[in-house]
Design an enzyme around this catalytic site. Sequence first.
Site, PDB file in Angstrom:
ATOM      1  N   CYS A 122     -48.522 -16.302 -12.243  1.00  0.00           N
ATOM      2  CA  CYS A 122     -48.986 -17.763 -11.435  1.00  0.00           C
ATOM      3  C   CYS A 122     -50.315 -17.913 -11.794  1.00  0.00           C
ATOM      4  O   CYS A 122     -51.303 -17.076 -11.565  1.00  0.00           O
ATOM      5  CB  CYS A 122     -48.721 -17.048  -9.772  1.00  0.00           C
ATOM      6  SG  CYS A 122     -49.907 -18.245  -9.001  1.00  0.00           S
ATOM      7  N   HIS A 145     -42.105  -9.716  -9.638  1.00  0.00           N
ATOM      8  CA  HIS A 145     -42.831  -9.649 -11.013  1.00  0.00           C
ATOM      9  C   HIS A 145     -43.146  -8.312 -11.491  1.00  0.00           C
ATOM     10  O   HIS A 145     -43.248  -7.235 -10.659  1.00  0.00           O
ATOM     11  CB  HIS A 145     -44.240 -10.304 -10.957  1.00  0.00           C
ATOM     12  CG  HIS A 145     -44.111 -11.762 -10.652  1.00  0.00           C
ATOM     13  ND1 HIS A 145     -44.972 -12.527 -11.807  1.00  0.00           N
ATOM     14  CD2 HIS A 145     -43.580 -12.628 -10.056  1.00  0.00           C
ATOM     15  CE1 HIS A 145     -44.711 -13.918 -11.464  1.00  0.00           C
ATOM     16  NE2 HIS A 145     -44.052 -13.998 -10.192  1.00  0.00           N
ATOM     17  N   ASN A 173     -42.896 -11.669 -15.095  1.00  0.00           N
ATOM     18  CA  ASN A 173     -41.590 -12.006 -14.207  1.00  0.00           C
ATOM     19  C   ASN A 173     -40.813 -10.777 -14.908  1.00  0.00           C
ATOM     20  O   ASN A 173     -40.761 -10.331 -16.227  1.00  0.00           O
ATOM     21  CB  ASN A 173     -40.826 -13.208 -14.437  1.00  0.00           C
ATOM     22  CG  ASN A 173     -41.632 -14.138 -13.518  1.00  0.00           C
ATOM     23  OD1 ASN A 173     -41.184 -14.676 -12.401  1.00  0.00           O
ATOM     24  ND2 ASN A 173     -42.669 -14.792 -14.058  1.00  0.00           N
ATOM     25  N   ARG A 199     -39.927 -22.811 -15.973  1.00  0.00           N
ATOM     26  CA  ARG A 199     -40.963 -22.970 -14.952  1.00  0.00           C
ATOM     27  C   ARG A 199     -41.917 -21.963 -14.941  1.00  0.00           C
ATOM     28  O   ARG A 199     -43.220 -22.310 -15.468  1.00  0.00           O
ATOM     29  CB  ARG A 199     -40.327 -23.352 -13.687  1.00  0.00           C
ATOM     30  CG  ARG A 199     -41.349 -24.269 -12.624  1.00  0.00           C
ATOM     31  CD  ARG A 199     -42.382 -23.412 -11.623  1.00  0.00           C
ATOM     32  NE  ARG A 199     -41.669 -22.497 -10.991  1.00  0.00           N
ATOM     33  CZ  ARG A 199     -42.440 -21.553 -10.295  1.00  0.00           C
ATOM     34  NH1 ARG A 199     -43.776 -21.530 -10.500  1.00  0.00           N
ATOM     35  NH2 ARG A 199     -41.689 -20.754  -9.541  1.00  0.00           N
ATOM     36  N   ASP A 200     -41.743 -21.037 -14.372  1.00  0.00           N
ATOM     37  CA  ASP A 200     -42.575 -19.983 -14.008  1.00  0.00           C
ATOM     38  C   ASP A 200     -42.956 -19.243 -15.565  1.00  0.00           C
ATOM     39  O   ASP A 200     -44.207 -18.949 -15.698  1.00  0.00           O
ATOM     40  CB  ASP A 200     -42.148 -18.872 -12.999  1.00  0.00           C
ATOM     41  CG  ASP A 200     -43.010 -17.873 -12.161  1.00  0.00           C
ATOM     42  OD1 ASP A 200     -44.272 -18.379 -12.789  1.00  0.00           O
ATOM     43  OD2 ASP A 200     -42.559 -17.467 -11.350  1.00  0.00           O
ATOM     44  N   HIS A 247     -37.981 -12.787  -5.598  1.00  0.00           N
ATOM     45  CA  HIS A 247     -38.702 -13.290  -6.830  1.00  0.00           C
ATOM     46  C   HIS A 247     -39.620 -12.121  -6.932  1.00  0.00           C
ATOM     47  O   HIS A 247     -40.575 -11.882  -6.328  1.00  0.00           O
ATOM     48  CB  HIS A 247     -39.476 -14.412  -6.497  1.00  0.00           C
ATOM     49  CG  HIS A 247     -40.195 -14.953  -7.878  1.00  0.00           C
ATOM     50  ND1 HIS A 247     -39.606 -15.814  -8.643  1.00  0.00           N
ATOM     51  CD2 HIS A 247     -41.468 -14.678  -7.942  1.00  0.00           C
ATOM     52  CE1 HIS A 247     -40.593 -16.142  -9.562  1.00  0.00           C
ATOM     53  NE2 HIS A 247     -41.720 -15.539  -9.269  1.00  0.00           N
TER      54      HIS A 247
END
Length: 318
Positions: free
Chosen positions: A247, A216, A256, A20-21, A214
């Site tokens: 993002c 980065h 990430n 996803r990300d 979460h």
Amino acid sequence: MNPGILYPEGKICLRELGLRDGLQLTASWPSTEDKIEWIERECNAGIRHFEVGSFLPRDRYPQFADIRELIDAVARLPGAKSSALTMNERAVRDALATRVDEIVLVVSSTDEHSLANIRRGREASIDLVRHACSERNAANSAATVNAAISMAFGCSISGAVDPEDVIRVAVACAEAGAEVIGLADTVGFAGPRQVRQLCRMATRALPGIPLIIHLHDTRGTGIANAAAALDEGVGILDGTLGGLGGCPFAPGATGNVSIEDLVFLCERQGFDTGVDLEALIEARRILARSMPGESLHGSLARAGVPSNIPWRAAEATW
């Protein structure tokens, strides 16, 4: 509706968000078959939680067009769990019609980012969490509702974020029914001291609610921040294979934390992840093969797994 099924208390959980990300900013992406192989290889290596995509319009976001197939693929793997991002009411409804184990809703810590990201303010985003919980209950679904607080450590649009504001948003999401809360360093602004502070505040304000970090690695502090979260007792960490991700609505947000590096960190900190790190690194071959133009990151893949010291927590002698 029982977050303990997804995140057993006292156990380290590393969540793979690459599907996803990791694919939000890439110019290419793996085929459905390659994605399923990616999931299967990581599951065989010991990763059990996969965020497989976002319920978005297929014509605008073709990289997520196969999200239903991926949810079904995860459901076939013993012990594996799936998550999916849901950005609006339609997405919530679509997700609840599948076998997804967790639906994730983004609630920004700032109105500026919230409006840019999902075209609704913070309060409207919290209302969406409430709506998702109501829809989930009405559908008699077992899916867990996860409220992910983006820009929790600083916003690329509005600047510094008051940690008290973040906690107020997190508590409001929990009161709206969210059973899991995430804190996201969306643009990589955070340092270890800030992570410790916010994790400590969130743990006190949200007793009994699983907390996800979460991170980065945009500015090179990702692993240090993950160590700080572990020190505060947070055992659910997001990462992506090869450090993919970012993002699209947050300027400068790339990279990430590599899930391979997170495994090594956790083991060196004394936490048994149950992950075969060599097999996890080997799974990167799928990305190199199916996305040849994309850069992969991660220190472990570059430097290699130590062969002459007992680096696994179960073998530790320190």
